[in-house]
Design an enzyme around this catalytic site. Structure first.
Site, PDB file in Angstrom:
ATOM      1  N   HIS A   1       0.716  -1.280  -0.053  1.00 39.44           N
ATOM      2  CA  HIS A   1       0.001   0.006   0.143  1.00 39.44           C
ATOM      3  C   HIS A   1       0.838   1.225  -0.084  1.00 39.44           C
ATOM      4  O   HIS A   1       0.432   2.419  -0.305  1.00 39.44           O
ATOM      5  CB  HIS A   1      -0.909   0.151   1.214  1.00 39.44           C
ATOM      6  CG  HIS A   1      -0.138   0.271   2.523  1.00 39.44           C
ATOM      7  ND1 HIS A   1       0.168  -0.622   3.136  1.00 39.44           N
ATOM      8  CD2 HIS A   1       0.045   1.314   3.064  1.00 39.44           C
ATOM      9  CE1 HIS A   1       0.934  -0.055   4.269  1.00 39.44           C
ATOM     10  NE2 HIS A   1       0.856   1.042   4.269  1.00 39.44           N
TER      11      HIS A   1
HETATM   12  C1  UD1 Z   1      -0.605   5.761   5.811  1.00 43.32           C
HETATM   13  C2  UD1 Z   1       0.654   6.270   6.235  1.00 43.32           C
HETATM   14  C3  UD1 Z   1       1.640   5.003   6.301  1.00 43.32           C
HETATM   15  C4  UD1 Z   1       1.061   3.831   6.791  1.00 43.32           C
HETATM   16  C5  UD1 Z   1      -0.406   3.577   6.322  1.00 43.32           C
HETATM   17  C6  UD1 Z   1      -1.055   2.335   7.015  1.00 43.32           C
HETATM   18  C7  UD1 Z   1       1.165   8.700   5.864  1.00 43.32           C
HETATM   19  C8  UD1 Z   1       2.245   9.467   5.029  1.00 43.32           C
HETATM   20  N1  UD1 Z   1       1.375   7.294   5.557  1.00 43.32           N
HETATM   21  O1  UD1 Z   1      -0.845   5.702   4.726  1.00 43.32           O
HETATM   22  O2  UD1 Z   1       2.972   5.418   7.202  1.00 43.32           O
HETATM   23  O3  UD1 Z   1       1.739   2.798   6.638  1.00 43.32           O
HETATM   24  O4  UD1 Z   1      -1.269   4.695   6.602  1.00 43.32           O
HETATM   25  O5  UD1 Z   1      -2.047   2.046   6.309  1.00 43.32           O
HETATM   26  O6  UD1 Z   1       0.662   8.941   6.608  1.00 43.32           O
HETATM   27  N2  UD1 Z   1      -8.310   5.755   2.009  1.00 43.32           N
HETATM   28  C9  UD1 Z   1      -9.609   5.008   1.931  1.00 43.32           C
HETATM   29  N3  UD1 Z   1     -10.177   4.543   2.951  1.00 43.32           N
HETATM   30  C10 UD1 Z   1      -9.600   4.915   4.225  1.00 43.32           C
HETATM   31  C11 UD1 Z   1      -8.283   5.327   4.032  1.00 43.32           C
HETATM   32  C12 UD1 Z   1      -7.440   5.684   2.864  1.00 43.32           C
HETATM   33  O7  UD1 Z   1     -10.302   4.838   0.560  1.00 43.32           O
HETATM   34  O8  UD1 Z   1     -10.130   4.365   5.303  1.00 43.32           O
HETATM   35  C13 UD1 Z   1      -7.768   5.766   0.594  1.00 43.32           C
HETATM   36  C14 UD1 Z   1      -7.470   7.276   0.400  1.00 43.32           C
HETATM   37  O9  UD1 Z   1      -8.404   7.927  -0.374  1.00 43.32           O
HETATM   38  C15 UD1 Z   1      -6.173   7.500  -0.119  1.00 43.32           C
HETATM   39  C16 UD1 Z   1      -5.333   6.530  -0.058  1.00 43.32           C
HETATM   40  O10 UD1 Z   1      -6.164   5.432   0.677  1.00 43.32           O
HETATM   41  O11 UD1 Z   1      -6.295   7.785  -1.660  1.00 43.32           O
HETATM   42  C17 UD1 Z   1      -4.254   6.527   1.045  1.00 43.32           C
HETATM   43  O12 UD1 Z   1      -4.533   7.006   2.211  1.00 43.32           O
HETATM   44  P1  UD1 Z   1      -3.733   8.027   3.137  1.00 43.32           P
HETATM   45  O13 UD1 Z   1      -4.441   8.584   4.278  1.00 43.32           O
HETATM   46  O14 UD1 Z   1      -2.736   8.888   2.322  1.00 43.32           O
HETATM   47  O15 UD1 Z   1      -2.422   7.055   3.768  1.00 43.32           O
HETATM   48  P2  UD1 Z   1      -2.035   5.569   3.527  1.00 43.32           P
HETATM   49  O16 UD1 Z   1      -1.456   5.255   2.235  1.00 43.32           O
HETATM   50  O17 UD1 Z   1      -3.023   4.595   4.283  1.00 43.32           O
END
Ligand code: UD1
Length: 372
Positions: free
Chosen positions: A210
């Site tokens: 991820h």
């Molecule tokens: C974040 C952390 C990472 C950790 C990870 C665990 C940062 C910089 N990164 O990354 O260190 O390993 O969490 O999971 O903070 N999304 C959903 N539903 C959700 C959550 C996210 O659809 O409940 C989607 C968002 O729209 C986005 C993507 O997932 O497009 C990434 O979410 P983001 O909050 O940027 O962080 P992670 O990649 O999860």
């Protein structure tokens, strides 16, 4: 004269932080420390957030900021402004943050600017790769923290190399506390999970991917998925929302035969499928340690790791996003040279956090000293 209880504000926002905060919250409660929980809402889907609160019995957050997705600047900046307001209202004696997410940095920065001391759990971890947003978050957070709760000796050395020596406590890893506290509950709650997933103990690989570093290299990530789809054993792949579009693209080109994609799993389900896998392929930090705990060989889809002990101990192979190295590693799963169960502590890190914060009351913010 009885002094007023120590008051801590905890800032969390993403899945791994719910797991880390749960055991610590328990210990704070048992030590008579008052905790206000602030959830930034970085993770918001039910299976990325609510299910963790339910399973781990975390108190409902007093503040839910619903910040959700967006750029790093948005998540951090919005968090910073909103958390500052809350801290001004709550006036905690200290702020507790975990790990390396945007919520971690926002919480730490908001507190430090208000002269509220910060406690950083999982301090001192370094990948030495400044292209990772997580590395920026953890370096910055460490440099503005009053208490640095380091999980390992390596983490303490990393802090020392950056001139951070005061307030450093090597306490072990709270993720080990979580496994020790919850693994039997997980087993009791999901006794038939493998059957339901149509998998056999030791008869599948578990895959998680991820990180931005992975999804920012879509061609390589897709090549990894296609190669894994030809692996010897079936692959269980709980799909994080960040990588979902890429998985869909890959499947549109080549429908999966061996890879079984499923929605993100709850913590208890994850512990079950980790414990029973033949090997784990991942780009996650926490999953590497969970693999070691369950003594399941791990292959990490990165060229460096913060958890260097897992590699030195023979449990983890770093293959980057190289298909060739990954397939070779799967054919040649490492025979570990030492058990690492104790490298990450004895499962009681949470108790030390509560104890140290209580002992250091006088170092806490003026709000405490004037009330005490
Ligand atoms: C974040 C952390 C990472 C950790 C990870 C665990 C940062 C910089 N990164 O990354 O260190 O390993 O969490 O999971 O903070 N999304 C959903 N539903 C959700 C959550 C996210 O659809 O409940 C989607 C968002 O729209 C986005 C993507 O997932 O497009 C990434 O979410 P983001 O909050 O940027 O962080 P992670 O990649 O999860």
């Amino acid at each position: 004269m009885t002094s007023s209880p120590l008051r801590i504000a905890t800032v969390i926002g993403a899945r791994p932080q719910f797991v880390k905060a749960a055991p610590v919250s328990l210990a704070l409660r048992d030590a008579g420390i008052e905790e206000t929980l602030v959830h930034t809402g970085q993770h918001y889907d039910a299976n990325m957030s609510a299910v963790f609160f339910e399973q781990l019995n975390l108190q409902a957050p007093q503040y839910h900021l619903s910040i959700g997705s967006g750029s790093h600047a948005y998540q951090t900046g919005e968090g910073l402004m909103r958390i500052e307001k809350i801290l001004e209202e709550v006036k905690p004696d200290a702020v507790l943050v975990y790990g390396d997410t945007n919520a971690t940095l926002a919480g730490a920065l908001a507190a430090a600017k208000l002269h509220i001391p910060v406690a950083h759990v999982e301090a001192g971890l370094r990948s030495f790769n400044r292209r990772m947003p997580e590395e920026i978050n953890r370096v910055m957070t460490d440099h503005i923290s009053r208490w640095l709760f380091a999980p390992t000796e390596v983490a303490v050395r990393n802090l020392d190399a950056e001139g951070i020596r005061s307030g450093v406590f090597q306490i072990g890893d709270v993720m080990m506390d979580a496994i020790c506290l919850y693994q039997s509950k997980a087993k009791a709650m999901y006794p038939d999970l493998l059957e339901q997933l149509n998998l056999e103990k030791g008869g599948y690989y578990l895959l998680t991917m991820h990180r931005a570093e992975t999804t920012n290299n879509p061609e390589q990530a897709m090549a990894i998925l296609k190669a894994l789809d030809n692996a010897e054993l079936p692959i269980l792949f709980p799909v994080h929302p960040r990588i979902r579009p890429l998985v869909e693209r890959t499947q549109a080109e080549t429908p999966f035969q061996r890879i079984k994609t499923i929605e993100p799993l709850s913590y208890f389900e994850m512990l079950r499928v980790e414990a029973n896998a033949r090997a784990i392929v991942t780009d996650s930090g926490g999953v590497q340690k969970e693999a070691v705990f369950f003594e399941v060989p791990c292959i990490t889809l990165r060229t460096e790791t913060e958890w260097t002990e897992t590699v030195a101990g023979g449990w983890n192979q770093l293959v980057g996003l190289s298909v060739d190295k990954l397939m070779k590693a799967l054919d040649n799963l490492h025979q570990p040279v030492q058990s690492l169960k104790t490298v990450y502590g004895d499962g009681n890190a949470r108790l030390q956090i509560a104890e140290i914060l209580l002992q250091e009351r006088s170092a806490c913010s003026p709000a405490l000293t004037s009330a005490g």
